[in-house]
Enzyme design. Structure first.
Site, PDB file in Angstrom:
ATOM      1  N   ASN A   1      41.548  36.826  39.180  1.00  0.00           N
ATOM      2  CA  ASN A   1      41.722  38.178  38.655  1.00  0.00           C
ATOM      3  C   ASN A   1      41.860  38.109  37.132  1.00  0.00           C
ATOM      4  O   ASN A   1      42.758  37.429  36.624  1.00  0.00           O
ATOM      5  CB  ASN A   1      42.980  38.819  39.237  1.00  0.00           C
ATOM      6  CG  ASN A   1      43.098  38.595  40.725  1.00  0.00           C
ATOM      7  OD1 ASN A   1      42.186  38.902  41.480  1.00  0.00           O
ATOM      8  ND2 ASN A   1      44.233  38.063  41.150  1.00  0.00           N
TER       9      ASN A   1
ATOM     10  N   GLU B   1      39.472  39.393  47.497  1.00  0.00           N
ATOM     11  CA  GLU B   1      38.130  38.851  47.715  1.00  0.00           C
ATOM     12  C   GLU B   1      37.884  38.559  49.192  1.00  0.00           C
ATOM     13  O   GLU B   1      38.734  37.934  49.846  1.00  0.00           O
ATOM     14  CB  GLU B   1      37.953  37.564  46.889  1.00  0.00           C
ATOM     15  CG  GLU B   1      36.519  37.099  46.826  1.00  0.00           C
ATOM     16  CD  GLU B   1      36.337  35.943  45.857  1.00  0.00           C
ATOM     17  OE1 GLU B   1      35.341  35.922  45.128  1.00  0.00           O
ATOM     18  OE2 GLU B   1      37.208  35.054  45.819  1.00  0.00           O
TER      19      GLU B   1
ATOM     20  N   HIS C   1      36.168  31.032  35.654  1.00  0.00           N
ATOM     21  CA  HIS C   1      35.740  32.301  36.246  1.00  0.00           C
ATOM     22  C   HIS C   1      35.853  33.482  35.283  1.00  0.00           C
ATOM     23  O   HIS C   1      35.194  34.511  35.496  1.00  0.00           O
ATOM     24  CB  HIS C   1      36.590  32.619  37.475  1.00  0.00           C
ATOM     25  CG  HIS C   1      36.091  32.012  38.744  1.00  0.00           C
ATOM     26  ND1 HIS C   1      34.791  32.126  39.160  1.00  0.00           N
ATOM     27  CD2 HIS C   1      36.747  31.321  39.725  1.00  0.00           C
ATOM     28  CE1 HIS C   1      34.658  31.517  40.329  1.00  0.00           C
ATOM     29  NE2 HIS C   1      35.820  31.017  40.693  1.00  0.00           N
TER      30      HIS C   1
ATOM     31  N   GLY D   1      43.587  28.863  47.390  1.00  0.00           N
ATOM     32  CA  GLY D   1      44.175  28.057  46.335  1.00  0.00           C
ATOM     33  C   GLY D   1      44.576  28.937  45.170  1.00  0.00           C
ATOM     34  O   GLY D   1      45.674  28.829  44.639  1.00  0.00           O
ATOM     35  N   ALA D   2      43.670  29.848  44.781  1.00  0.00           N
ATOM     36  CA  ALA D   2      43.940  30.752  43.664  1.00  0.00           C
ATOM     37  C   ALA D   2      42.846  31.817  43.634  1.00  0.00           C
ATOM     38  O   ALA D   2      41.857  31.736  44.360  1.00  0.00           O
ATOM     39  CB  ALA D   2      43.983  29.985  42.345  1.00  0.00           C
ATOM     40  N   MET D   3      43.029  32.822  42.767  1.00  0.00           N
ATOM     41  CA  MET D   3      42.052  33.898  42.623  1.00  0.00           C
ATOM     42  C   MET D   3      41.973  34.311  41.170  1.00  0.00           C
ATOM     43  O   MET D   3      42.983  34.521  40.505  1.00  0.00           O
ATOM     44  CB  MET D   3      42.464  35.091  43.494  1.00  0.00           C
ATOM     45  CG  MET D   3      41.470  36.228  43.464  1.00  0.00           C
ATOM     46  SD  MET D   3      39.869  35.737  44.153  1.00  0.00           S
ATOM     47  CE  MET D   3      38.793  36.899  43.333  1.00  0.00           C
TER      48      MET D   3
ATOM     49  N   GLU E   1      39.832  28.497  37.794  1.00  0.00           N
ATOM     50  CA  GLU E   1      40.019  29.948  37.683  1.00  0.00           C
ATOM     51  C   GLU E   1      39.739  30.429  36.269  1.00  0.00           C
ATOM     52  O   GLU E   1      39.206  31.530  36.075  1.00  0.00           O
ATOM     53  CB  GLU E   1      41.439  30.329  38.109  1.00  0.00           C
ATOM     54  CG  GLU E   1      41.827  29.895  39.507  1.00  0.00           C
ATOM     55  CD  GLU E   1      40.821  30.280  40.579  1.00  0.00           C
ATOM     56  OE1 GLU E   1      40.271  31.402  40.497  1.00  0.00           O
ATOM     57  OE2 GLU E   1      40.572  29.476  41.488  1.00  0.00           O
TER      58      GLU E   1
ATOM     59  N   GLU F   1      31.121  30.493  41.859  1.00  0.00           N
ATOM     60  CA  GLU F   1      31.940  29.420  42.420  1.00  0.00           C
ATOM     61  C   GLU F   1      31.417  28.019  42.076  1.00  0.00           C
ATOM     62  O   GLU F   1      32.192  27.126  41.762  1.00  0.00           O
ATOM     63  CB  GLU F   1      32.064  29.583  43.934  1.00  0.00           C
ATOM     64  CG  GLU F   1      32.822  30.832  44.371  1.00  0.00           C
ATOM     65  CD  GLU F   1      34.243  30.910  43.822  1.00  0.00           C
ATOM     66  OE1 GLU F   1      34.759  29.900  43.311  1.00  0.00           O
ATOM     67  OE2 GLU F   1      34.829  32.001  43.897  1.00  0.00           O
TER      68      GLU F   1
END
Length: 860
Positions: free
Chosen positions: A277, A133, A311, A273-275, A308, A330
């Site tokens: 996926n 990202e 998301h 921090g994190a993603m 996450e 977000e």
């Protein structure tokens, strides 16, 4: 490089021209375990099937790679040297249906962008993971790098024997000859595809759910980390939060988790921090705690896990069309993460953390010259990268909390459910969300959006009150103000709380909810009540605003802040007082005095840690220079007092130990720090584990009491990736001109350090007590930043521009130098100018606060 910064207009034109049917991506990462140049690149073969609405038209595919071996379009080989310029592959004469095959040598990353390669210093093992990202999938495979060109993806990864290899889809069958093939995904955007590969420690679990209609859902769960961290890996707690989150989102979203399995990988040298996926979420491995930590740290990790997870619906299932509407994922994930944390886990005070920490981030961002509406104007990818900020996350989440108060919780959640079903696997804009919320709430969402989503800036709400001869309220109104640069006055749904002191405790005795609109709003319901000691105009934190106080309330807080019984109300008061300090309306010495007198009685550990951080900022940036030495000594004395008083073995004791170390400066303080490190000094219940040892070493290094040999000896005790980062930070912190020159050269002149070591070096370089030593680097900073921005990746460029700004030189000359650079570099990259202007604004704020502190009368 030319073509690397994709513009919104280019993406719009390509999005209108193309639709993508699927990707087959084959990666061969066996070179990762080799040495030297052989480990620099890996083979990437992409087969991309797409349609073109205008046969004969031309477009381009995105790829950032050292070289391309071959390019075939519809069976015809193209001249790779002619069509590939290092960032784009030119595609001409498109058919209605097309197949593009690109065979390339792509580069492993040391910056956390693309396919990152990490060699563990503890055992020599190699670990890989991807991070894309907003637009770094093109560093790993050829693609159309924009969120609205979604497609199914099929990944195949050839890796060294014995490695664990993961992607978004589940692995199909056993690996043969190191070749792992993964199930085809549902349509997703390029930036949320993922590959994780290496000798990871992997723990499996599963989640089961039976729905009201009798249907059942089983989700395989996985959690993984480096082998060196396995002994610290509390996967049971991670799975507990994961299952609680899946229950919560299934209860409220009425849309089953759509991506099959759910792996969570904790990876090294991670920038974020994190993603999110889908099916393969990545986290920074610092969420695996190597020593004793506080409840706030566990709450923070749980919040990220749930953020996450939100998301998976807000962002992965339904994705924004372009980065203008980044907030569509977000802001919702930030809000839903906090909501689910409170309602589904053991962390039921998370709204306190949200009010005190997340909103502080938003308030700061919203007062910078770069502030922007929640729905932003994102011209290109550089803009997009910088908009992962406090506006997009925390202000947006705060606005959604206000929306829930305005439209109603049931209407909000029903709107989310319709949104998912209506736009599943598609892309949306602001209007798509507003229309569904208008359906469910009956409210005018266009007006709400104009006020809250399409304007920038933060309003201030202040109580105005008069009393009669019997000390009863004759009128209480809420005054609303806006900054001149952003004059919008917004509609606020607020609760106004009245507090009185009863038996040494400040408790609320009246509360009224009111819709604030315009500059002055009477609260008729509170007229006739007895005089309060404290008036809270945003009680329960329903809206997004700066809280101000009338004089009587402010006097109460100065005398009895610790007596507020409700922890959320107390946190809101602390936050408001910090806002007054940042705005130069309260002297730094007064804020530090409040911390010294009342922080020791703060029950919420997250709020306490925020107070410690804010006290350091007030001390280092906002205190008058001639007061700073005495203020440092007072803060250290107070921290040591509270450390000795704290419950042995508690999180509060650990927080005070860390804070004491951070402000220790006198010979006696440093001697105690050294004693705690050596074991010659003891504080009952304080366990000096490896992480705390590094915390204690940091001030010793910065004051010249721990040399390179001492730091090398500590690394020998902790010869791990974490230990190396700590050592590099401490080495750069030493008070020596030679040390500073070396650190500067390592970051600015060379490009050999990984992203994690760049961050550690910068952190050590800039020490508040070394202003004279750092002064020569102020002019060098402005001379080098444009070159660094041009030559480095955007992630490293951001770290350097932000981290090396001469913020410790709080003087007019530094402000003038920043203004001169901005005036003389009007043609510099807009993203670079934004970063410099933000740092310049913080510096101007510090100068203003120092003037306020200098003018304040000495405390009696």
């Amino acid at each position: 490089m030319p073509g690397e910064n994709l513009s919104r207009d280019e993406a719009r034109d390509r999005g209108l021209l193309l639709s993508v049917d699927g990707y087959d991506v084959a990666l061969d990462v066996r070179s990762a375990v080799q040495r030297g140049d052989a480990a620099a690149t890996f083979r990437s073969v992409t087969t991309l099937r797409f349609r073109c609405s205008e046969p004969g038209a031309a477009t381009f595919a995105d790829l950032l790679a050292p070289s391309v071996t071959s390019v075939h379009l519809n069976g015809r080989e193209l001249d790779a040297a002619e069509v590939f310029d290092g960032t784009r592959i030119a595609l001409e004469g498109l058919a209605a249906e097309n197949t593009l095959v690109v065979d390339a040598q792509c580069a492993y990353s040391r910056t956390g962008e693309g396919l990152h390669r990490f060699v563990d210093p503890e055992d020599g093992e190699v670990y890989l993971y991807t991070q894309y990202e907003p637009a770094d999938a093109r560093r790993v495979f050829a693609n159309f790098e924009q969120p609205d060109l979604k497609a199914p993806f099929t990944f195949e990864v050839t890796a060294p024997e014995g490695w664990t290899v993961l992607s978004n889809g589940a692995q199909e069958g056993d690996a043969e000859d190191g070749r792992h093939r993964f199930a085809t995904t549902r349509p997703i955007s390029t930036y949320i595809t993922a590959v994780v590969a290496g000798p990871y420690h992997y723990v499996a679990d599963s989640y089961r759910r039976t729905f009201e209609d009798g249907s059942e859902l089983e989700i395989p769960l996985g959690a993984l980390c480096r082998k060196g961290l396995a002994k610290h890996f509390d996967s049971d707690d991670i799975f507990t939060v994961t299952k609680q989150g899946l229950d919560f989102f299934h209860d409220h979203f009425d849309y089953p988790y759509p991506f099959g399995k759910y792996d969570q990988a904790f990876v090294p040298e991670y920038n974020l921090g994190a993603m999110e996926n889908p099916g393969c979420v990545t986290f920074r491995e610092e969420f695996i705690f190597r020593g004793k930590t506080t409840t706030a740290a566990y709450e923070g990790r749980a919040n990220v896990i749930l953020h996450e997870m939100a998301h998976m619906w807000f962002g992965d299932l339904v994705t924004m069309q372009w980065w203008d509407d980044l907030w569509l994922k977000e802001s919702f994930a930030d809000f839903m993460g906090a909501l689910s944390l409170v309602e589904a886990t053991r962390f039921q005070d998370a709204w306190i953390t949200f009010a005190n920490r997340r909103k502080s981030w938003a308030y700061r961002a919203d007062q910078l010259p770069s502030t922007h509406p929640v729905t932003a104007d994102i011209r290109d990818l550089e803009d997009a990268k910088l908009n992962f900020d406090g506006i997009t996350y925390a202000k947006g989440a705060s606005v959604l909390k206000q929306l829930v108060a305005y439209a109603g919780r049931d209407a909000f959640l029903e709107g989310a459910r319709r949104y998912f079903k209506r736009h599943a696997y598609g892309n949306t804009r602001l209007a798509d969300l507003l229309s569904v919320l208008e359906e469910t709430s009956g409210r005018d969402m266009a007006a709400w959006s104009r006020a809250w989503l399409e304007t920038a800036g933060v309003n201030s709400l202040t109580p105005q009150v008069t009393y009669d001869a019997q000390d009863r309220i004759t009128e209480l109104s809420v005054l609303q103000e806006a900054a001149p640069s952003h004059p919008e006055l917004r509609p606020h749904r607020v609760a106004v709380g009245l507090y009185r002191r009863r038996q040494s405790t400040l408790v609320r005795y009246a509360r009224a909810e009111v819709d604030v609109a315009g500059p002055r709003t009477p609260v008729a319901e509170l007229a006739g009540l007895e005089r309060p000691d404290l008036i809270m105009v945003n009680d329960d934190d329903l809206t997004y605003c700066k809280i101000r106080f009338d004089e009587g309330s402010l006097a109460t807080l100065r005398a009895r802040l610790d007596e507020i019984a409700d922890p959320l109300a107390r946190a809101l008061c602390w936050s408001a007082l910090w806002g007054l300090t940042r705005d130069g309306l309260m002297p730094a010495r007064d804020y530090l005095d409040l911390v010294l007198r009342f922080a020791g009685r703060e029950t919420d550990i997250g709020v306490l840690q925020s107070l410690h951080a804010q006290a350091r900022t007030a001390l280092d940036h906002y205190s008058a220079p001639d007061r700073r030495e005495a203020a440092t000594r007072e803060l250290a004395e107070g921290a040591l007092r509270e450390l000795r008083l704290a419950e042995p073995g508690s999180g509060h004791q650990l927080a005070w130990a860390r804070h004491f170390a951070s402000v220790a400066s006198t010979a006696a303080d440093l001697q105690l720090v050294q004693g705690l490190l050596n074991g010659t000094a003891k504080i009952d219940g304080l366990e000096v584990d490896q992480e705390l040892r590094w915390t204690l070493l940091a001030p010793l290094a910065s004051h010249g009491a721990a040399d390179a040999d001492a730091l090398a000896a500590e690394l020998a005790r902790d010869d791990t990736a974490s230990g190396k980062r700590h050592q590099v930070r401490c080495l750069a912190a030493r008070p020596s001109a030679e040390v500073k020159a070396r650190a500067w050269a390592d970051v600015v002149e060379a490009d050999t350090l990984s992203n994690a070591l760049v961050e550690a070096t910068i952190s050590g370089f800039a020490q508040p007590g070394q202003r004279e030593l750092l002064a020569p680097y102020a002019p060098r900073y402005f001379a080098m930043i444009e070159r660094v921005w041009r030559e480095r990746s955007i992630e490293i460029g951001m770290d350097v521009v932000r981290g090396l700004f001469p913020s410790w030189q709080v003087e007019q000359a530094t402000l003038d130098a920043a203004d001169e650079w901005l005036a003389g570099h009007a043609g510099a990259a807009p993203a670079l100018r934004r970063l410099v202007s933000e740092e310049r604004d913080d510096l101007a704020r510090a100068l203003h606060a120092q003037v306020c502190d200098e003018a304040a009368a000495p405390r009696l």
